[in-house]
Motif scaffolding. Structure first.
Motif, PDB file in Angstrom:
ATOM      1  N   GLN A 127      -4.523   3.996  -1.604  1.00  0.00           N
ATOM      2  CA  GLN A 127      -5.505   3.060  -2.242  1.00  0.00           C
ATOM      3  C   GLN A 127      -5.061   1.549  -2.711  1.00  0.00           C
ATOM      4  OE1 GLN A 127      -7.218   2.256  -4.815  1.00  0.00           O
ATOM      5  NE2 GLN A 127      -9.127   1.601  -3.482  1.00  0.00           N
ATOM      6  N   LEU A 128      -6.354   0.881  -2.049  1.00  0.00           N
ATOM      7  CA  LEU A 128      -5.290  -0.866  -1.924  1.00  0.00           C
ATOM      8  C   LEU A 128      -7.171  -0.943  -1.415  1.00  0.00           C
ATOM      9  CD1 LEU A 128      -3.451  -2.550  -3.710  1.00  0.00           C
ATOM     10  CD2 LEU A 128      -2.838  -2.941  -1.545  1.00  0.00           C
ATOM     11  N   GLN A 129      -7.187  -1.976  -2.953  1.00  0.00           N
ATOM     12  CA  GLN A 129      -8.392  -2.259  -2.492  1.00  0.00           C
ATOM     13  C   GLN A 129      -8.247  -4.198  -2.991  1.00  0.00           C
ATOM     14  OE1 GLN A 129     -11.618  -0.973  -4.592  1.00  0.00           O
ATOM     15  NE2 GLN A 129     -13.011   0.331  -2.469  1.00  0.00           N
ATOM     16  N   LYS A 130      -8.709  -5.612  -1.913  1.00  0.00           N
ATOM     17  CA  LYS A 130      -8.704  -6.773  -2.351  1.00  0.00           C
ATOM     18  C   LYS A 130      -9.960  -7.087  -2.697  1.00  0.00           C
ATOM     19  CE  LYS A 130      -6.179 -10.453   0.363  1.00  0.00           C
ATOM     20  NZ  LYS A 130      -6.767 -11.756  -0.312  1.00  0.00           N
ATOM     21  N   HIS A 131      -9.462  -8.168  -3.671  1.00  0.00           N
ATOM     22  CA  HIS A 131     -10.489  -8.815  -4.667  1.00  0.00           C
ATOM     23  C   HIS A 131     -10.025 -10.094  -4.740  1.00  0.00           C
ATOM     24  CE1 HIS A 131     -11.958  -5.108  -5.779  1.00  0.00           C
ATOM     25  NE2 HIS A 131     -10.540  -4.468  -6.186  1.00  0.00           N
ATOM     26  N   GLY A 132     -10.809 -11.519  -3.367  1.00  0.00           N
ATOM     27  CA  GLY A 132      -9.903 -12.555  -3.505  1.00  0.00           C
ATOM     28  C   GLY A 132      -8.938 -12.584  -3.555  1.00  0.00           C
ATOM     29  N   ALA A 133      -7.965 -12.784  -4.643  1.00  0.00           N
ATOM     30  CA  ALA A 133      -6.469 -12.711  -4.138  1.00  0.00           C
ATOM     31  C   ALA A 133      -5.308 -12.112  -4.938  1.00  0.00           C
ATOM     32  CB  ALA A 133      -6.510 -14.864  -4.901  1.00  0.00           C
ATOM     33  N   GLU A 134      -6.532 -11.285  -5.859  1.00  0.00           N
ATOM     34  CA  GLU A 134      -6.443  -9.733  -6.459  1.00  0.00           C
ATOM     35  C   GLU A 134      -6.481  -8.899  -5.685  1.00  0.00           C
ATOM     36  OE1 GLU A 134      -3.885 -10.727  -8.935  1.00  0.00           O
ATOM     37  OE2 GLU A 134      -4.812 -12.860  -8.623  1.00  0.00           O
ATOM     38  N   TYR A 135      -5.165  -7.813  -6.302  1.00  0.00           N
ATOM     39  CA  TYR A 135      -5.591  -6.084  -5.824  1.00  0.00           C
ATOM     40  C   TYR A 135      -5.677  -5.206  -6.237  1.00  0.00           C
ATOM     41  CZ  TYR A 135      -4.223  -8.363  -1.069  1.00  0.00           C
ATOM     42  OH  TYR A 135      -3.638  -8.851   0.216  1.00  0.00           O
ATOM     43  N   SER A 136      -7.081  -4.244  -6.341  1.00  0.00           N
ATOM     44  CA  SER A 136      -6.899  -2.744  -7.347  1.00  0.00           C
ATOM     45  C   SER A 136      -6.333  -1.625  -6.811  1.00  0.00           C
ATOM     46  CB  SER A 136      -7.519  -3.031  -7.947  1.00  0.00           C
ATOM     47  OG  SER A 136      -8.995  -2.370  -7.278  1.00  0.00           O
ATOM     48  N   SER A 137      -5.461  -1.153  -7.258  1.00  0.00           N
ATOM     49  CA  SER A 137      -4.817   0.280  -6.845  1.00  0.00           C
ATOM     50  C   SER A 137      -5.427   1.828  -7.810  1.00  0.00           C
ATOM     51  CB  SER A 137      -3.457   0.713  -6.384  1.00  0.00           C
ATOM     52  OG  SER A 137      -2.676   1.981  -5.730  1.00  0.00           O
ATOM     53  N   THR A 138      -6.269   2.681  -7.053  1.00  0.00           N
ATOM     54  CA  THR A 138      -6.853   3.888  -8.016  1.00  0.00           C
ATOM     55  C   THR A 138      -6.100   4.662  -7.606  1.00  0.00           C
ATOM     56  OG1 THR A 138      -9.059   2.547  -8.373  1.00  0.00           O
ATOM     57  CG2 THR A 138      -8.818   4.823  -9.391  1.00  0.00           C
ATOM     58  N   ASN A 139      -5.154   5.345  -8.080  1.00  0.00           N
ATOM     59  CA  ASN A 139      -4.131   6.486  -8.301  1.00  0.00           C
ATOM     60  C   ASN A 139      -4.959   7.414  -8.264  1.00  0.00           C
ATOM     61  OD1 ASN A 139      -1.968   5.233  -6.352  1.00  0.00           O
ATOM     62  ND2 ASN A 139      -2.381   3.594  -8.569  1.00  0.00           N
ATOM     63  N   ALA A 140      -5.612   8.687  -7.974  1.00  0.00           N
ATOM     64  CA  ALA A 140      -6.026   9.903  -8.504  1.00  0.00           C
ATOM     65  C   ALA A 140      -4.613  11.062  -8.460  1.00  0.00           C
ATOM     66  CB  ALA A 140      -7.425  10.678  -8.339  1.00  0.00           C
ATOM     67  N   LEU A 141      -4.723  11.290 -10.492  1.00  0.00           N
ATOM     68  CA  LEU A 141      -4.075  12.056 -10.593  1.00  0.00           C
ATOM     69  C   LEU A 141      -4.674  13.678  -9.730  1.00  0.00           C
ATOM     70  CD1 LEU A 141      -1.316  13.327 -11.605  1.00  0.00           C
ATOM     71  CD2 LEU A 141      -2.012  13.382 -13.620  1.00  0.00           C
ATOM     72  N   GLN A 142      -3.375  14.102  -8.593  1.00  0.00           N
ATOM     73  CA  GLN A 142      -3.490  15.294  -7.739  1.00  0.00           C
ATOM     74  C   GLN A 142      -2.074  17.020  -7.849  1.00  0.00           C
ATOM     75  OE1 GLN A 142      -4.366  14.892  -4.040  1.00  0.00           O
ATOM     76  NE2 GLN A 142      -6.333  13.136  -4.086  1.00  0.00           N
ATOM     77  N   ASP A 143      -1.534  15.745  -8.711  1.00  0.00           N
ATOM     78  CA  ASP A 143       0.025  16.439  -8.494  1.00  0.00           C
ATOM     79  C   ASP A 143       0.923  16.059 -10.059  1.00  0.00           C
ATOM     80  OD1 ASP A 143       2.204  17.980  -8.539  1.00  0.00           O
ATOM     81  OD2 ASP A 143       3.226  17.263  -6.129  1.00  0.00           O
ATOM     82  N   ARG A 144       0.938  16.584 -11.260  1.00  0.00           N
ATOM     83  CA  ARG A 144       1.304  15.953 -12.075  1.00  0.00           C
ATOM     84  C   ARG A 144       3.475  15.779 -12.490  1.00  0.00           C
ATOM     85  NH1 ARG A 144      -1.189  15.330 -16.955  1.00  0.00           N
ATOM     86  NH2 ARG A 144      -2.755  16.755 -16.149  1.00  0.00           N
ATOM     87  N   GLY A 145       3.212  16.905 -11.452  1.00  0.00           N
ATOM     88  CA  GLY A 145       5.030  17.248 -11.042  1.00  0.00           C
ATOM     89  C   GLY A 145       5.736  16.744 -10.279  1.00  0.00           C
ATOM     90  N   GLY A 146       4.678  15.416  -9.531  1.00  0.00           N
ATOM     91  CA  GLY A 146       4.970  14.288  -7.690  1.00  0.00           C
ATOM     92  C   GLY A 146       6.986  14.405  -8.400  1.00  0.00           C
ATOM     93  N   GLU A 147       7.471  13.381  -7.555  1.00  0.00           N
ATOM     94  CA  GLU A 147       8.643  13.163  -7.892  1.00  0.00           C
ATOM     95  C   GLU A 147       8.155  12.145  -8.298  1.00  0.00           C
ATOM     96  OE1 GLU A 147      12.927  11.058  -4.944  1.00  0.00           O
ATOM     97  OE2 GLU A 147      11.207  12.297  -4.501  1.00  0.00           O
ATOM     98  N   LYS A 148       9.469  11.430  -9.456  1.00  0.00           N
ATOM     99  CA  LYS A 148       9.282  10.067 -10.223  1.00  0.00           C
ATOM    100  C   LYS A 148      10.225   9.177  -9.940  1.00  0.00           C
ATOM    101  CE  LYS A 148       9.420  12.274 -14.873  1.00  0.00           C
ATOM    102  NZ  LYS A 148      10.008  12.854 -16.021  1.00  0.00           N
ATOM    103  N   ILE A 149       9.719   7.718  -9.951  1.00  0.00           N
ATOM    104  CA  ILE A 149      10.049   6.516  -9.427  1.00  0.00           C
ATOM    105  C   ILE A 149      10.942   6.239 -10.152  1.00  0.00           C
ATOM    106  CG2 ILE A 149       9.539   4.556  -8.153  1.00  0.00           C
ATOM    107  CD1 ILE A 149       6.491   5.253  -9.072  1.00  0.00           C
ATOM    108  N   ASP A 150      12.687   5.916  -9.690  1.00  0.00           N
ATOM    109  CA  ASP A 150      13.786   5.178 -10.529  1.00  0.00           C
ATOM    110  C   ASP A 150      13.303   4.246 -11.445  1.00  0.00           C
ATOM    111  OD1 ASP A 150      16.009   4.639 -11.480  1.00  0.00           O
ATOM    112  OD2 ASP A 150      16.939   4.203  -9.987  1.00  0.00           O
ATOM    113  N   ASP A 151      13.354   4.804 -12.561  1.00  0.00           N
ATOM    114  CA  ASP A 151      13.153   3.498 -13.980  1.00  0.00           C
ATOM    115  C   ASP A 151      14.210   2.852 -14.947  1.00  0.00           C
ATOM    116  OD1 ASP A 151      13.516   5.569 -15.650  1.00  0.00           O
ATOM    117  OD2 ASP A 151      11.805   5.683 -16.282  1.00  0.00           O
TER     118      ASP A 151
END
Length: 336
Positions: A127-151
């Motif tokens: 989900q991505l929304q444009k606000h002028g030159a900026e963006y917001s992304s609202t991510n609803a938690l549906q799976d707490r066990g989703g694959e982790k991103i490499d940090d």
């Protein structure tokens, strides 16, 4: 950016955690108040927020210290990829059921990519929304066990041979390399050393490279200070491992240190504030250095060659001498 961030923070603020890194400082300086919790890895931001947020926490994003979960977590994406990935991973653990992570940022900051990765971690649609030159992304938690991103194992200090065996970690600038400017400054120690027992202030210490290099050449007492929680953690470990005498303390460009304590001050000042170049950072470090030095003491600064340190330095010091210039960096000696 501040208007969009402000808007997101006003949605259920008491149920919201604001992850405030260096890009968030401008909003706090505008007389802004926030009823929720604020977590920052920046000492200046955490201190600034103490009377502006419901609760303010300073750490290398240790979520466990907060003692609760949240309905919303709002985060302006940082400059370092491993840090953003760490925040997204931990947000999935510290949101309550039905909670959401709101990412805010510009296209140049990688917000579109981070929106996709957050959706992957949360098990939701991108989900991505444009606000002028900026963006917001609202991510609803549906799976707490989703694959982790490499940090890059963000939380782990590691001993790096490329740093001469010093410890470091993601979350601090140039964490896995020796900065060329700092190396050029350290070369000056061969001919410019204080007397044994001198008090050395390492201003903006990072993981403690300059202190470690000085300690090889003499016995000194060190006060190392930085604004970044990850830097302080790494520097403390290196002081213990190398047996350096002194303290490692959080500070905003040395503002919290006592007057006239330093026989020698060493500094490789930053000139970026998040994604922006901040012109007054060098001035702030120069001003504090002049306050911290003893009358007979001196400072060694290294800066990018485009920083007009001679002009800036003369506002605070009677003597500004160029000692070395190489690979786009200049080392100066400054005397009161």
């Amino acid at each position: 950016m501040s208007a969009l961030l402000d808007q997101e923070l006003q949605v259920s603020p008491r149920e919201t955690l604001w992850i405030a890194d260096e890009n968030s400082k401008a909003l706090l300086q505008q007389g802004f108040t926030f009823a929720g919790d604020l977590l920052s890895n920046r000492w200046d931001i955490a201190k600034l927020a103490e009377d502006k947020a419901g609760r303010s926490f300073f750490s290398d994003f240790h979520f466990e210290e907060l003692g609760r979960k949240y309905r919303r977590i709002v985060y302006t994406v940082s400059k370092e990829k491993a840090l953003v990935h760490h925040i997204v991973n931990r947000a999935a653990e510290f949101l309550g059921e039905g909670g959401e992570l709101v990412l805010v940022g510009g296209k140049q900051g990688g917000i579109k990519t981070y929106a996709a990765k957050a959706a992957q971690r949360f098990g939701c649609a991108k989900q991505l929304q444009k606000h002028g030159a900026e963006y917001s992304s609202t991510n609803a938690l549906q799976d707490r066990g989703g694959e982790k991103i490499d940090d890059l194992n963000y939380t782990q200090l590691r001993r790096l041979e490329e740093l001469g065996g010093l410890y470091s970690k993601p979350g601090l600038f140039g964490w896995n390399k020796i900065d060329r400017g700092s190396a050029l400054l350290a070369e000056q120690f061969a001919t410019l050393l204080p007397n044994d027992g001198a008090h050395v202030v390492d201003l903006g210490c990072g993981y403690g490279y300059l202190s470690a290099q000085l300690a090889i050449r003499g016995n000194y007492y060190f006060t190392a200070t930085d604004n970044n929680a990850a830097a302080l953690q790494a520097c403390e470990r290196n002081f213990r491992e190398r047996g350096l005498e002194g303290v490692v303390v959080p500070s905003d460009a040395g503002a919290e240190l006592e007057n006239r304590i330093a026989d020698l001050l060493v500094c490789n000042p930053p000139f970026h504030q998040g994604f922006q170049v901040e012109g007054d950072l060098t001035d702030r470090f120069l001003k504090q250095s002049a306050r911290l030095l003893k009358t007979a003491g001196y400072a060694l600064f290294v800066v990018n060659e485009f920083i007009p340190l001679v002009r800036k330095g003369r506002d605070y010091f009677s003597g500004v001498q160029l000692l070395a210039k190489d690979q786009g960096f200049c080392v100066y000696r400054l005397d009161l």
